[in-house]
Motif scaffolding. Structure first.
Motif, PDB file in Angstrom:
ATOM      1  N   GLU A 149       0.812  -1.216   0.000  1.00  8.68           N
ATOM      2  CA  GLU A 149       0.000   0.000   0.000  1.00  8.68           C
ATOM      3  C   GLU A 149       0.849   1.271   0.000  1.00  8.68           C
ATOM      4  O   GLU A 149       0.536   2.272  -0.631  1.00  8.68           O
ATOM      5  CB  GLU A 149      -0.947   0.002   1.211  1.00  8.68           C
ATOM      6  N   LEU A 150       1.959   1.290   0.738  1.00  7.09           N
ATOM      7  CA  LEU A 150       2.739   2.501   0.925  1.00  7.09           C
ATOM      8  C   LEU A 150       3.773   2.725  -0.160  1.00  7.09           C
ATOM      9  O   LEU A 150       4.234   3.845  -0.370  1.00  7.09           O
ATOM     10  CB  LEU A 150       3.440   2.461   2.292  1.00  7.09           C
ATOM     11  N   LEU A 151       4.184   1.638  -0.867  1.00  8.06           N
ATOM     12  CA  LEU A 151       5.283   1.777  -1.810  1.00  8.06           C
ATOM     13  C   LEU A 151       4.932   2.690  -2.980  1.00  8.06           C
ATOM     14  O   LEU A 151       5.722   3.550  -3.363  1.00  8.06           O
ATOM     15  CB  LEU A 151       5.729   0.396  -2.304  1.00  8.06           C
ATOM     16  N   PRO A 152       3.727   2.598  -3.631  1.00  8.91           N
ATOM     17  CA  PRO A 152       3.432   3.531  -4.737  1.00  8.91           C
ATOM     18  C   PRO A 152       3.395   4.970  -4.302  1.00  8.91           C
ATOM     19  O   PRO A 152       3.860   5.872  -4.996  1.00  8.91           O
ATOM     20  CB  PRO A 152       2.076   3.053  -5.253  1.00  8.91           C
ATOM     21  N   ALA A 153       2.844   5.228  -3.107  1.00  8.53           N
ATOM     22  CA  ALA A 153       2.755   6.614  -2.636  1.00  8.53           C
ATOM     23  C   ALA A 153       4.126   7.197  -2.373  1.00  8.53           C
ATOM     24  O   ALA A 153       4.424   8.335  -2.723  1.00  8.53           O
ATOM     25  CB  ALA A 153       1.887   6.677  -1.372  1.00  8.53           C
ATOM     26  N   CYS A 154       4.993   6.395  -1.780  1.00 13.29           N
ATOM     27  CA  CYS A 154       6.360   6.870  -1.503  1.00 13.29           C
ATOM     28  C   CYS A 154       7.100   7.125  -2.798  1.00 13.29           C
ATOM     29  O   CYS A 154       7.870   8.085  -2.918  1.00 13.29           O
ATOM     30  CB  CYS A 154       7.096   5.852  -0.643  1.00 13.29           C
ATOM     31  N   THR A 155       6.884   6.251  -3.779  1.00 17.49           N
ATOM     32  CA  THR A 155       7.573   6.419  -5.056  1.00 17.49           C
ATOM     33  C   THR A 155       7.105   7.666  -5.771  1.00 17.49           C
ATOM     34  O   THR A 155       7.887   8.448  -6.326  1.00 17.49           O
ATOM     35  CB  THR A 155       7.345   5.185  -5.927  1.00 17.49           C
ATOM     36  N   ASP A 156       5.795   7.916  -5.773  1.00 15.80           N
ATOM     37  CA  ASP A 156       5.228   9.071  -6.452  1.00 15.80           C
ATOM     38  C   ASP A 156       5.706  10.357  -5.796  1.00 15.80           C
ATOM     39  O   ASP A 156       6.063  11.323  -6.453  1.00 15.80           O
ATOM     40  CB  ASP A 156       3.705   8.970  -6.444  1.00 15.80           C
ATOM     41  N   GLY A 157       5.738  10.340  -4.493  1.00 19.65           N
ATOM     42  CA  GLY A 157       6.205  11.519  -3.789  1.00 19.65           C
ATOM     43  C   GLY A 157       7.652  11.802  -4.046  1.00 19.65           C
ATOM     44  O   GLY A 157       8.100  12.936  -4.162  1.00 19.65           O
ATOM     45  N   PHE A 158       8.436  10.741  -4.164  1.00 19.90           N
ATOM     46  CA  PHE A 158       9.860  10.917  -4.411  1.00 19.90           C
ATOM     47  C   PHE A 158      10.110  11.529  -5.776  1.00 19.90           C
ATOM     48  O   PHE A 158      10.947  12.400  -5.947  1.00 19.90           O
ATOM     49  CB  PHE A 158      10.571   9.562  -4.301  1.00 19.90           C
ATOM     50  N   VAL A 159       9.339  11.080  -6.784  1.00 18.00           N
ATOM     51  CA  VAL A 159       9.537  11.605  -8.131  1.00 18.00           C
ATOM     52  C   VAL A 159       9.118  13.053  -8.222  1.00 18.00           C
ATOM     53  O   VAL A 159       9.755  13.882  -8.871  1.00 18.00           O
ATOM     54  CB  VAL A 159       8.790  10.717  -9.137  1.00 18.00           C
ATOM     55  N   SER A 160       8.003  13.394  -7.553  1.00 14.71           N
ATOM     56  CA  SER A 160       7.500  14.766  -7.664  1.00 14.71           C
ATOM     57  C   SER A 160       8.362  15.767  -6.924  1.00 14.71           C
ATOM     58  O   SER A 160       8.462  16.916  -7.317  1.00 14.71           O
ATOM     59  CB  SER A 160       6.062  14.808  -7.156  1.00 14.71           C
ATOM     60  N   ARG A 161       9.033  15.363  -5.852  1.00 14.17           N
ATOM     61  CA  ARG A 161       9.823  16.289  -5.056  1.00 14.17           C
ATOM     62  C   ARG A 161      11.260  16.399  -5.521  1.00 14.17           C
ATOM     63  O   ARG A 161      12.002  17.224  -5.063  1.00 14.17           O
ATOM     64  CB  ARG A 161       9.809  15.851  -3.583  1.00 14.17           C
TER      65      ARG A 161
ATOM     66  N   ALA B 223       5.863   2.830 -11.699  1.00 11.94           N
ATOM     67  CA  ALA B 223       6.835   2.073 -10.891  1.00 11.94           C
ATOM     68  C   ALA B 223       6.168   0.834 -10.310  1.00 11.94           C
ATOM     69  O   ALA B 223       5.083   0.915  -9.737  1.00 11.94           O
ATOM     70  CB  ALA B 223       7.385   2.964  -9.778  1.00 11.94           C
ATOM     71  N   ILE B 224       6.762  -0.331 -10.557  1.00  8.18           N
ATOM     72  CA  ILE B 224       6.231  -1.608 -10.042  1.00  8.18           C
ATOM     73  C   ILE B 224       7.050  -2.007  -8.833  1.00  8.18           C
ATOM     74  O   ILE B 224       8.272  -2.168  -8.930  1.00  8.18           O
ATOM     75  CB  ILE B 224       6.308  -2.701 -11.109  1.00  8.18           C
ATOM     76  N   PRO B 225       6.414  -2.139  -7.707  1.00  7.54           N
ATOM     77  CA  PRO B 225       7.186  -2.503  -6.496  1.00  7.54           C
ATOM     78  C   PRO B 225       7.681  -3.945  -6.580  1.00  7.54           C
ATOM     79  O   PRO B 225       7.020  -4.812  -7.152  1.00  7.54           O
ATOM     80  CB  PRO B 225       6.181  -2.312  -5.368  1.00  7.54           C
ATOM     81  N   GLN B 226       8.813  -4.202  -6.066  1.00  4.59           N
ATOM     82  CA  GLN B 226       9.408  -5.539  -5.989  1.00  4.59           C
ATOM     83  C   GLN B 226       9.609  -5.903  -4.526  1.00  4.59           C
ATOM     84  O   GLN B 226      10.102  -5.075  -3.747  1.00  4.59           O
ATOM     85  CB  GLN B 226      10.745  -5.590  -6.721  1.00  4.59           C
ATOM     86  N   ILE B 227       9.224  -7.091  -4.208  1.00  3.42           N
ATOM     87  CA  ILE B 227       9.293  -7.562  -2.819  1.00  3.42           C
ATOM     88  C   ILE B 227      10.299  -8.700  -2.745  1.00  3.42           C
ATOM     89  O   ILE B 227      10.286  -9.623  -3.573  1.00  3.42           O
ATOM     90  CB  ILE B 227       7.922  -8.039  -2.323  1.00  3.42           C
ATOM     91  N   ASN B 228      11.156  -8.649  -1.812  1.00  6.00           N
ATOM     92  CA  ASN B 228      12.143  -9.707  -1.567  1.00  6.00           C
ATOM     93  C   ASN B 228      11.444 -10.864  -0.855  1.00  6.00           C
ATOM     94  O   ASN B 228      11.102 -10.766   0.336  1.00  6.00           O
ATOM     95  CB  ASN B 228      13.294  -9.168  -0.733  1.00  6.00           C
ATOM     96  N   LEU B 229      11.169 -11.936  -1.635  1.00  3.08           N
ATOM     97  CA  LEU B 229      10.442 -13.076  -1.063  1.00  3.08           C
ATOM     98  C   LEU B 229      11.280 -13.910  -0.123  1.00  3.08           C
ATOM     99  O   LEU B 229      10.774 -14.806   0.536  1.00  3.08           O
ATOM    100  CB  LEU B 229       9.920 -13.961  -2.198  1.00  3.08           C
ATOM    101  N   THR B 230      12.586 -13.651  -0.108  1.00  6.16           N
ATOM    102  CA  THR B 230      13.424 -14.448   0.793  1.00  6.16           C
ATOM    103  C   THR B 230      13.117 -14.176   2.251  1.00  6.16           C
ATOM    104  O   THR B 230      13.373 -15.008   3.118  1.00  6.16           O
ATOM    105  CB  THR B 230      14.902 -14.152   0.514  1.00  6.16           C
ATOM    106  N   ILE B 231      12.529 -12.949   2.519  1.00 13.32           N
ATOM    107  CA  ILE B 231      12.211 -12.654   3.918  1.00 13.32           C
ATOM    108  C   ILE B 231      10.977 -13.420   4.378  1.00 13.32           C
ATOM    109  O   ILE B 231      10.711 -13.524   5.578  1.00 13.32           O
ATOM    110  CB  ILE B 231      12.008 -11.142   4.107  1.00 13.32           C
ATOM    111  N   LEU B 232      10.174 -13.935   3.382  1.00 11.96           N
ATOM    112  CA  LEU B 232       8.980 -14.704   3.734  1.00 11.96           C
ATOM    113  C   LEU B 232       9.245 -16.189   3.861  1.00 11.96           C
ATOM    114  O   LEU B 232       8.351 -16.942   4.205  1.00 11.96           O
ATOM    115  CB  LEU B 232       7.898 -14.484   2.671  1.00 11.96           C
TER     116      LEU B 232
END
Length: 295
Positions: free
Chosen positions: A12-24, A102-111
């Motif tokens: 949920e938070l990754l797209p918002a953080c990415t969008d904010g980073f690009v705009s700022r 931007a497509i978020p990538q998750i490290n499945l090794t932590i799961l």
């Protein structure tokens, strides 16, 4: 915090953080000579011009962006504060370039959980079908000579022989009589039984037998050499005024426990053999010619 909730929060938070980073994010200001080129490519007709590109037909309209001094294509999404190296990617588009997300990538090794314990061994599978026999292999090398063996038994020589006689006369009666002997001349290994008057074969092979008797004058002599209960040969003389010596001989192939003996015929007629009690007038002989064990 449990694992599913953490995963949901990251998504949920990754797209918002990415969008904010690009705009700022602020990009550096271009130089003045490149800034002018950027402004020349900002016209809306830029993406519709294709004649200035290699391989484009001459009848197509030429946009202002294609007639610039630099003659280079830029991206529609380039901003004033971005580097100019990204302005050449979408020069073939006549409309707005595609939108990139931007497509978020998750490290499945932590799961990934911890490695479990080794399970029990499974049962054996069914046996497969037997294959066909292969071709015979090449002959091996000749082995070394073996050590000498033990000495064998000495060569066995087989013998069988007997010779018996009778000094008493014998007259027939109403039943068959076995001729019993009272004198022994040769009896190897006691193969001839003096009490029964029979020879018992212990060495299978070929034997020779002979019978000699003295006839009684005016009487008949009628006898058989027997093999077990079978009449093999007959010794016979007709009644006569004189008594004579009479003989019979034969060869027999005997097996283990066969019996050979002499029988006097029963008294349907006057039947007798002569002897005076002093001399031996009656003899029965037999010996082995060849045992069956010899090839």
């Amino acid at each position: 915090m449990n694992l599913p909730f953490t995963f949901f929060l990251v998504i949920e938070l990754l797209p918002a953080c990415t969008d904010g980073f690009v705009s700022r994010h602020t990009f550096p200001r271009l130089p003045e000579h490149e800034q002018g080129e950027r402004d020349s490519f900002s016209d809306a007709n830029f993406y519709k011009a294709k004649q200035a590109l290699p391989g484009v037909g001459r009848d197509q309209p030429v946009g202002e962006a294609a007639q610039t001094a630099a003659g280079r294509c830029v991206q529609c999404c380039d901003r004033a504060d971005r580097p100019t190296r990204r302005r050449y990617r979408y020069h073939y588009y006549s409309d707005d370039p595609p939108e990139f997300r931007a497509i978020p990538q998750i490290n499945l090794t932590i799961l990934k959980g911890e490695k479990g314990e080794k399970g029990p061994r499974g049962p054996y599978g069914d046996h497969g079908k037997a294959g066909t026999s292969g071709p015979p292999g090449p002959l091996g090398l000749k082995g070394a000579k073996g050590s000498p063996g033990k000495f064998g038994d000495p060569c066995k020589l087989y013998y069988a022989a007997f010779s018996v006689g009778r000094k008493k006369e014998l007259h027939s009666n109403n039943y068959y009589q076995v001729l019993v002997f009272d004198t022994v001349y040769v009896n190897l290994y006691d193969q001839f039984n003096m009490f029964s008057g029979k020879f018992y074969c212990t060495i299978p092979g070929v034997y020779h037998f002979s019978l000699n008797v003295h006839t009684w004058n005016q009487k008949e002599t009628y006898m058989h050499i027997m093999k077990n209960e079978e009449e093999v040969v007959v010794l016979y003389t007709q009644p006569s005024d004189r008594s004579i010596m009479q003989s019979q001989s034969i060869m027999l192939d005997l097996q283990q426990n066969d019996e050979v003996w002499v029988r006097l015929f029963k008294g349907e007629r006057e039947n007798a053999i002569f002897s005076d009690g002093l001399d031996t007038y009656i003899t029965f002989n037999g010996f082995l010619i060849k045992p069956n064990s010899e090839k």
